[in-house]
Scaffold this active site. Structure first.
Site, short mmCIF file in Angstrom:
data_model
loop_
_atom_site.label_atom_id
_atom_site.label_comp_id
_atom_site.label_asym_id
_atom_site.label_seq_id
_atom_site.Cartn_x
_atom_site.Cartn_y
_atom_site.Cartn_z
N TYR A 55 0.77 -1.15 0.03
CA TYR A 55 0.09 -0.07 -0.18
C TYR A 55 0.82 1.44 -0.08
O TYR A 55 1.89 1.19 0.46
CB TYR A 55 -1.00 0.00 1.32
N LEU A 215 -18.19 -1.91 0.05
CA LEU A 215 -19.26 -1.23 -0.91
C LEU A 215 -19.03 -1.00 -2.36
O LEU A 215 -19.16 -0.12 -3.04
CB LEU A 215 -18.95 0.34 -0.49
N GLY A 218 -17.27 1.68 -3.89
CA GLY A 218 -18.03 3.00 -3.63
C GLY A 218 -19.20 3.12 -4.38
O GLY A 218 -20.09 4.08 -4.33
N LEU A 220 -21.92 1.11 -4.16
CA LEU A 220 -22.97 0.82 -3.25
C LEU A 220 -23.04 1.94 -2.00
O LEU A 220 -23.97 1.81 -1.45
CB LEU A 220 -22.68 -0.53 -2.54
#
Length: 322
Positions: A55, A215, A218, A220
């Site tokens: 990351y 989600l 995004g 959702l």
């Protein structure tokens, strides 16, 4: 709002029902805001912090782990009060052994993550992907050494197929090793493939499911009604599922809930799920996520969600045979 806790898979370790994902730390959320989100999570009782060595997306730097490490270095009980999870597999250099799950790479990767995170142990060390080129005897021997040394407490996987969970756990059991305690999978209302094989395998083996992208990047979280543009990947998902998303947002409004909260609540009602990974970009977004812990889904609501977002038909083989 009281945070709820549950066991991580079949272990005795208690983790919060929401895991704080840190993938945005660095690329999209600066260090000061990242610290504020981490502090707020700790204040709320969220004790499950998830990161990965790749990351930050700058080769070999582990930029996000470094941010988390500088936050931990402030002390004040930060390290003692969290369950810290990171990952190994991704490319961390230009060399032929700077990625994947060879014992050689695992040994180097764990030392690098410990240094960046400024800690003496990783509570949950997760294989970020299956490595088809490395035998399980080699992988498990490497992890066994790390557990004996106290540098790793528990081992998890991510993006494994159901049969790979079973195979890995079978080898671990034969070696009298605890093996896998969690599997981090892509799982949300729009992406339900894991219901076929991964979730049944995890339930049978006592492996907790940690959904990533709960989600759907995004889509959702009000992907149509809010007018959010997001990434190109999110825009493509919204266009692909526009009709369903519009129905879903209308249904959420009828229930008086935000689409994002309803999507998280749907995952939380599954007994196989340990903790969805939320990725707030602000402390306000973090606070808003807690509503999902309070939503109660009736059988009628679950049926309506299945109608909008049909899954694969249940578990294999009944989903496609008898």
């Amino acid at each position: 709002m009281t945070i709820q806790y549950t066991r991580l898979g079949r272990t005795g370790l208690k983790v919060s029902r929401l895991a704080l994902g840190t993938m945005n730390f660095g690329p999209q959320t600066d260090e000061a805001d990242s610290f504020a989100i981490l502090d707020r999570a700790l204040e709320l009782g969220i004790n499950f912090i998830d990161t990965a060595n790749v990351y930050g997306w700058k080769l070999g730097e582990g930029a996000t782990e470094q941010i988390v490490g500088r936050w931990l270095a402030q002390g004040g009980g930060r390290r003692e009060n969290i369950v810290l999870a990171t990952k190994v597999y991704g490319r961390m250099g230009e060399g032929p052994n700077d990625q994947r799950l060879s014992a050689y790479h695992i040994r180097r990767a764990v030392e690098d993550s410990l240094r960046r995170l400024r800690t003496d142990r990783i509570d949950l060390y997760q294989m970020h992907h299956i490595d088809r080129d490395t035998p399980w005897e080699e992988i498990w021997q490497a992890f066994e050494i790390l557990v004996r040394q106290g540098k790793v407490l528990y081992v998890g996987s991510s993006n494994f197929a159901g049969w790979q969970l079973a195979h890995a756990q079978g080898v671990a059991t034969a070696r009298h090793f605890l093996g896998l305690v969690s599997e981090q999978s892509l799982y949300n209302l729009a992406e339900r493939t894991v219901e076929l094989e991964v979730i049944p395998a995890a339930k049978a083996l006592g492996i907790g499911i940690i959904p990533w992208s709960p989600l759907a990047r995004g889509a959702l979280a009000g992907g149509v009604s809010s007018g959010r543009r997001g990434s190109e990947e999110t825009r493509n998902l919204v266009e692909k599922h526009r009709g369903r998303i519009e129905r879903y947002e209308r249904f959420s409004a009828e229930l008086g809930e935000k689409p994002a909260d309803l999507a998280l609540a749907w995952l939380l009602q599954n007994p196989a799920v340990t903790a969805p990974i939320i990725g707030p970009r602000t402390s306000e977004q973090l606070d808003g996520s807690l509503r999902a812990l309070e939503i109660k889904l009736t059988p009628e609501i679950l049926d309506a969600l299945d109608d909008i977002w049909p899954g694969p038909g249940g578990e294999a083989p009944e989903a496609y045979a008898w």
